[in-house]
Design an enzyme around this catalytic site. Structure first.
Site, mmCIF file in Angstrom:
data_model
loop_
_atom_site.group_PDB
_atom_site.id
_atom_site.type_symbol
_atom_site.label_atom_id
_atom_site.label_comp_id
_atom_site.label_asym_id
_atom_site.label_seq_id
_atom_site.Cartn_x
_atom_site.Cartn_y
_atom_site.Cartn_z
ATOM 1 C CE LYS A 94 2.373 -33.195 164.110
ATOM 2 N NZ LYS A 94 3.352 -32.193 163.603
ATOM 3 C CG HIS A 129 -15.249 -27.756 121.782
ATOM 4 N ND1 HIS A 129 -14.146 -27.039 122.193
ATOM 5 C CD2 HIS A 129 -14.812 -28.608 120.806
ATOM 6 C CE1 HIS A 129 -13.091 -27.425 121.487
ATOM 7 N NE2 HIS A 129 -13.460 -28.375 120.654
ATOM 8 C CB SER A 149 -35.314 -25.002 146.953
ATOM 9 O OG SER A 149 -35.507 -23.622 147.184
ATOM 10 C CE1 TYR A 177 9.351 -30.729 163.551
ATOM 11 C CE2 TYR A 177 10.130 -29.246 165.272
ATOM 12 C CZ TYR A 177 9.092 -29.865 164.606
ATOM 13 O OH TYR A 177 7.794 -29.618 164.984
ATOM 14 C CD GLU A 219 -25.057 -28.000 143.289
ATOM 15 O OE1 GLU A 219 -25.823 -27.795 142.335
ATOM 16 O OE2 GLU A 219 -25.293 -27.618 144.454
ATOM 17 C CE LYS A 239 -33.718 -25.919 141.750
ATOM 18 N NZ LYS A 239 -32.985 -24.833 142.392
#
Length: 611
Positions: A374, A205, A326, A366, A339, A332
């Protein structure tokens, strides 16, 4: 090239048609004739002749319908698979008597030249090329002549051709993706083995729970990827099913040797039903489902590393190679690689879900809807292949900070160890859990760590507490006590590493006997001796001997039955070896059964043909 008005020969399927598809020209409406010729729907419906004459026949490359219909812009990546399938098909046509030796050799030579042009980037795409199959066949006929090249498609449809090409291409890509996944796993396992000393908080948790090893956390993610590796390998037999020879839907009328095709192309089995073979895209769905689950695992690992790399945790630092800065905040260092890995999991799942919606309403055999298989498949394969490579780089180059991991461990994380301490004193666990909880509450009320409680306070909680309770407050000791299979103790981390390496090599552990390391067996035996002593003498058992530096039996108390335990240990080892041998024998028997069944089928088929 055929004249512009000779439409029926500009398409492989053009014989039945007398006019081009949608002749509306591409381009801006202000510069094209479309705006001047446009009419309301009711007029278009009522005046078909007007529309037929209002627009001149144009090259297919400049019409909306051709652009909407053609797939060469993305299926050209299957050029090698298409050439491979066509060469194998020419050999089957040779055996069936459709081609002679010279024609087959010329087709094979021409197709190799076509493949070379694609590899060198010299293949010239013409406006009428619709897909990789028609483009390759058109170029083949230019090289060897239409009299020879025109025979290649005998008894073959693009329906079975495209299904074959996709399976060939996907088998090759599966091998590539498997290699990338194994590389990632090898990095994770190697780091886990080398960095086993680092102890950190384990979380449930997102709250500190119990101490574990950094290696244990890393291997928990490796376990997910190992399962992905197993599932990917299990997919291969279902991808490796040969559709070629099924033609459009009703099969091949030239007694084509499909076993020859299977052998030439390296397929594991042959599609048994021609209608199913040309329309089956379960292998596409299943591969994308596999990729979706693997990317979920990737996303969860990325999430952990993103959290642990934040300043609030500081357990790991990503290398500059896999971070960005940044545009406005100079300080930063963003974990963009992680991410993106987390974000692309949604992309892969979306491709899978989207194609399933396209597939669900397609009737038998088909239909052109299946052309939509694809792009999502290609994107899934490309995305997960890149994800494994990036993840490998991230894990290989990140730096861990064991001192910060240890500093984040708090004594209340050893509350369960307090309960275990009392269990070893003979107190039922449910009572020890309550007592331990009271000790945590008492420490919080006093504004101190649980380890700072005085002995008088411990005695007030339970008479079973003695001075040795302070030995509980050692994170390393806490981790080492968890030495059952699957635990974070050093010996069990090493077991995880050993098992993981076997699975990476393809040695799946289906019937895993007791771990056969002598060190672990002696640890088990020594702990059994301690328990026996506690039971027989009815007093508190001493702690189990250290599971890492296990002393020889001669240094343990002499209970008079150590020889029997030596014999028991030897018997365990013999049983493990016997199980290994039995498993190997089972595999051999299964292989022999398959070969015998295959041989029997071939004999029956040969006999029927001879009759």
């Amino acid at each position: 090239m055929a004249s512009e008005t000779d439409f029926t020969k500009r398409k492989l399927w053009g014989g039945r048609f007398t006019g081009s598809t949608d002749p509306l020209p591409m381009g801006n409406s202000t510069t094209s004739t479309r705006s001047s010729c446009w009419a309301p729907p009711r007029l278009r419906l009522s005046e078909p002749e007007r529309w037929r004459t209002a627009h001149p026949i144009r090259l297919f490359g400049s019409t909306y319908m051709h652009e909407f219909n053609q797939s060469l812009k993305y299926d050209k990546r299957m050029y090698a698979a298409d050439v491979k399938g066509s060469i194998a098909f020419s050999k089957a046509l040779l055996k069936a008597g459709i081609l002679n030796e010279h024609e087959q050799q010329e087709i094979a030579r021409g197709l190799k030249l076509v493949e070379g042009e694609w590899e060198k980037g010299e293949f010239k795409i013409l406006p009428d090329d619709e897909d990789i199959h028609t483009a390759n066949e058109r170029r083949l006929s230019e090289i060897v002549g239409k009299d020879i090249g025109g025979k290649l498609h005998t008894g073959r449809s693009r329906n079975d051709q495209v299904a074959t090409d996709m399976r060939i291409w996907l088998m090759d890509e599966t091998a590539r993706v498997e290699g990338y996944l194994k590389d990632l796993l090898n990095v994770m396992v190697s780091r886990a083995e080398k960095e086993v000393d680092a102890v950190m908080p384990g979380y449930t948790h997102l709250q500190r729970a119990q101490p574990v090893r950094w290696s244990h956390l890393l291997l928990s993610h490796a376990q997910s990827f190992l399962n992905d590796l197993s599932r990917l390998r299990q997919l291969i037999p279902r991808v490796s099913v040969l559709p070629l020879g099924s033609a459009a839907l009703a099969g091949n009328p030239y007694s084509l040797d499909r076993e020859l095709l299977r052998s030439e192309l390296g397929f594991m089995s042959i599609g048994e039903n021609s209608m199913h073979a040309v329309a089956d895209r379960d292998f596409v769905v299943e591969w994308m489902q596999w990729a979706s689950l693997a990317m979920v695992h990737m996303s969860r690992m990325a999430e952990d590393l993103i959290i642990y790399s934040s300043a609030e945790f500081g357990f790991v630092t990503l290398s500059d190679a896999y971070s960005t800065g940044s545009s406005i905040m100079p300080q930063k260092k963003n974990p963009d690689s992680l991410e993106l890995l987390r974000g692309k999991s949604g992309r892969v799942f979306g491709q899978m879900a989207g194609f399933m919606m396209s597939l669900k309403g397609v009737p038998s055999t088909y239909n052109k809807d299946l052309q939509e298989d694809k792009e999502p498949l290609f994107d899934c394969v490309d995305t997960i292949a890149a994800a494994f490579r990036i993840a490998e780089g991230v894990v290989a180059t990140l730096t861990i900070h064991p001192e910060k991991m240890k500093a984040a461990c708090t004594m209340d994380m050893l509350a369960t160890d307090i309960a275990d301490y009392l269990v070893r004193k003979g107190v039922p666990f449910r009572e020890t859990h309550h007592i331990s909880g009271r000790s945590v509450a008492l420490a919080e009320q006093s504004g101190i760590q649980i380890s700072d409680l005085t002995m008088s306070q411990w005695k007030e909680l339970s008479e079973h507490f003695t001075d040795d309770v302070m030995d509980v407050f050692d994170f390393e000791n806490s981790v080492e006590k968890r030495n059952a299979i699957g635990g974070p103790a050093r010996v069990m981390v090493q077991r995880q590493v050993d098992v993981a390496r076997k699975r990476i090599e393809g040695k799946e552990i289906n019937k895993l006997p007791p771990y056969t390391s002598v060190t672990v067996l002696r640890c088990i035996c020594s702990q059994a001796l301690v328990c026996v002593r506690a039971i027989t003498s009815r007093h508190t058992p001493s702690p189990a001997p250290d599971a890492i530096d296990m002393p020889e039996y001669s240094t343990l108390p002499d209970f008079g039955f150590l020889p029997e335990l030596d014999a028991y240990e030897s018997n365990l080892l013999q049983q493990a070896q016997l199980l290994d041998a039995m498993a190997a024998l089972d595999r051999e028997i299964a292989s022999l059964r398959f070969l015998l069944a295959d041989r029997a089928v071939r004999i029956v088929v040969s006999t029927v043909r001879a009759e």
